[in-house]
Design a protein around this motif. Structure first.
Motif, mmCIF file in Angstrom:
data_model
loop_
_atom_site.group_PDB
_atom_site.id
_atom_site.type_symbol
_atom_site.label_atom_id
_atom_site.label_comp_id
_atom_site.label_asym_id
_atom_site.label_seq_id
_atom_site.Cartn_x
_atom_site.Cartn_y
_atom_site.Cartn_z
ATOM 1 N N LYS A 109 0.825 -1.205 0.000
ATOM 2 C CA LYS A 109 0.000 0.000 0.000
ATOM 3 C C LYS A 109 0.861 1.257 0.000
ATOM 4 O O LYS A 109 1.932 1.297 0.600
ATOM 5 N N GLY A 111 1.447 5.262 1.079
ATOM 6 C CA GLY A 111 1.175 5.915 2.355
ATOM 7 C C GLY A 111 2.163 7.003 2.677
ATOM 8 O O GLY A 111 3.139 7.229 1.951
ATOM 9 N N SER A 136 2.327 5.199 7.488
ATOM 10 C CA SER A 136 0.890 4.967 7.686
ATOM 11 C C SER A 136 0.298 4.514 6.355
ATOM 12 O O SER A 136 0.430 5.204 5.342
ATOM 13 N N GLU A 137 -0.326 3.356 6.377
ATOM 14 C CA GLU A 137 -0.886 2.781 5.152
ATOM 15 C C GLU A 137 -2.409 2.717 5.172
ATOM 16 O O GLU A 137 -3.048 2.769 4.127
ATOM 17 N N ASN A 138 -2.989 2.584 6.347
ATOM 18 C CA ASN A 138 -4.430 2.356 6.455
ATOM 19 C C ASN A 138 -5.130 3.599 6.995
ATOM 20 O O ASN A 138 -4.760 4.141 8.031
ATOM 21 N N LYS A 139 -6.135 4.037 6.282
ATOM 22 C CA LYS A 139 -6.930 5.202 6.676
ATOM 23 C C LYS A 139 -8.316 4.738 7.129
ATOM 24 O O LYS A 139 -8.837 3.723 6.673
ATOM 25 N N GLU A 140 -8.933 5.536 8.013
ATOM 26 C CA GLU A 140 -10.250 5.223 8.534
ATOM 27 C C GLU A 140 -11.136 6.461 8.484
ATOM 28 O O GLU A 140 -10.638 7.587 8.430
ATOM 29 N N GLU A 159 -10.600 10.237 5.199
ATOM 30 C CA GLU A 159 -9.279 9.600 5.117
ATOM 31 C C GLU A 159 -8.418 10.035 6.295
ATOM 32 O O GLU A 159 -7.473 10.806 6.140
ATOM 33 N N ILE A 161 -6.246 9.158 10.097
ATOM 34 C CA ILE A 161 -5.317 8.169 10.659
ATOM 35 C C ILE A 161 -5.651 7.938 12.122
ATOM 36 O O ILE A 161 -5.815 8.887 12.898
ATOM 37 N N LYS A 165 -3.058 3.082 16.048
ATOM 38 C CA LYS A 165 -2.744 1.962 15.156
ATOM 39 C C LYS A 165 -1.598 2.335 14.221
ATOM 40 O O LYS A 165 -1.819 2.764 13.089
ATOM 41 N N ASP A 167 1.059 1.452 11.633
ATOM 42 C CA ASP A 167 1.216 0.342 10.691
ATOM 43 C C ASP A 167 2.640 -0.207 10.685
ATOM 44 O O ASP A 167 2.861 -1.404 10.849
ATOM 45 N N THR A 189 1.323 -5.379 9.802
ATOM 46 C CA THR A 189 0.667 -5.997 8.647
ATOM 47 C C THR A 189 1.024 -7.468 8.593
ATOM 48 O O THR A 189 2.183 -7.838 8.744
#
Length: 351
Positions: A109, A111, A136-140, A159, A161, A165, A167, A189
């Motif tokens: 991903k 990021g 940081s790869e995952n957004k919420e 989007e 962070i 968490k 990453d 991951t």
């Protein structure tokens, strides 16, 4: 142990890394981020970056397959920064470009990359400067509720962070430079392609100190008892537990490990000792982690491994027998009339 509670940021730079395999690019910022006028954000970032490292016990070092440390890019740039040969922002750009070059798996991903210079981090009782590299790869999506005209209004951030968490991250402590520094690493991951962070980007191997010697010896011995011995000896579960208990008692009662003493007091059987030597040598060759004949026993490593040394015999869904010693007080048999196996326990007192 690693402590960051008294640490602070000296500098922070943020860049973006795309996936090279998917023809994405990297974006480098022109200058570090200025947080001097913000009283809240530095504390939030410190929590985001540093908190996951508080419970880590494994320490790594940089290496290169050719045994030339200078060929390890992150080590080389870190050494240049720590020695003052390059400034911080140049350092952050160089490691980001290197991360982009190894991001060549199509599932990696993209990021943001955060590179920070830290002062007053405490590692194993000593204070040092350090650098941290985080991705940081995952957004919420986050909801935001706020009061408005006698009621409440609702909004969202798509989007965003989650600062609880992290990453991926690495903290490089400015000490023991010639041995590859002391390095702590986080990778949350689980996908197979995620190994690029530790193996390709950083190129790390475990520091082979007393903690690692203790933990690895206990791991190897447990695997030996659980898997290898059954190929030669017919062992009951209680026999395996007895062997594991003896090894754990050895490590808990001794201050130093002596290989000959361990083989005699814990294993005992000459054939089993020979099998264990071969088993241990295979581990040394496979992981390039040689065992020393004598080393100081690290109590934290023993404590960590103790939870995996289970001393319980599970019988169907009805009974659990916890075995802590006195293997001779436990007998196993078969009742032909009932058609069931049984255990017979001998004891002196009931508490």
């Amino acid at each position: 142990m690693f402590f960051h509670q008294d640490a602070s940021f000296k500098h922070i730079s943020i860049h973006h890394v795309g996936n090279k395999a998917n023809d994405e690019f990297y974006i480098l910022s022109e200058s570090p981020l200025d947080l001097s006028g913000d009283e809240v954000l530095p504390d939030l970032l410190m929590q985001y970056f540093m908190k996951p490292f508080g419970k880590l016990t494994e320490v790594y070092r940089f290496y290169h397959p050719n045994e030339e440390l200078e060929l390890n890019e992150v080590y080389y740039f870190s050494k240049q920064y720590f020695s003052g040969e390059i400034d911080f922002h140049t350092y952050s750009q160089q490691v980001t470009k290197h991360l982009y070059e190894v991001s060549d798996h199509p599932k990696i991903k993209s990021g943001e990359v955060y590179v920070v210079a830290l002062k007053d981090v405490q590692m194993e009782g000593e204070e040092h400067n350090a650098v941290g590299i985080f991705k940081s790869e995952n957004k919420e999506a986050y909801l935001k509720v706020y009061p408005q005209q006698g009621g409440f209004q609702l909004n969202y951030e798509q989007e965003a962070i989650n600062i609880n968490k992290l990453d991926k991250g690495v903290v490089i402590i400015n000490t023991e430079e010639e041995e590859g520094y002391k390095v702590l690493v986080i990778d949350q991951t689980n996908q197979s392609e995620a190994v690029y962070w530790k193996d390709n980007f950083l190129q790390l191997r475990t520091r082979n100190d007393a903690y690692q010697q203790t933990g690895n010896l206990l791991k190897v011995y447990k695997k030996f008892v659980d898997e290898k011995l059954d190929e030669v000896f017919e062992l009951e579960t209680a026999d395996k537990i007895e062997l594991l208990n003896r090894s754990m008692n050895y490590f808990k009662s001794k201050e130093t490990f002596d290989n000959a003493e361990f083989e005699e007091e814990v294993i005992g059987n000459p054939q089993a000792i020979s099998l264990f030597k071969d088993f241990k040598e295979n581990f040394e060759e496979e992981y390039d982690m040689p065992f020393q004949a004598n080393f100081d026993i690290a109590a934290p490593a023993v404590k960590k491994m103790a939870s995996s040394y289970k001393s319980v015999i599970k019988l169907d869904k009805n009974f659990h027998i916890y075995v802590h010693g006195k293997r001779e007080y436990l007998e196993k048999g078969y009742d032909e009339e009932k058609g069931l196996n049984y255990y017979k326990l001998y004891y002196e007192n009931e508490s």
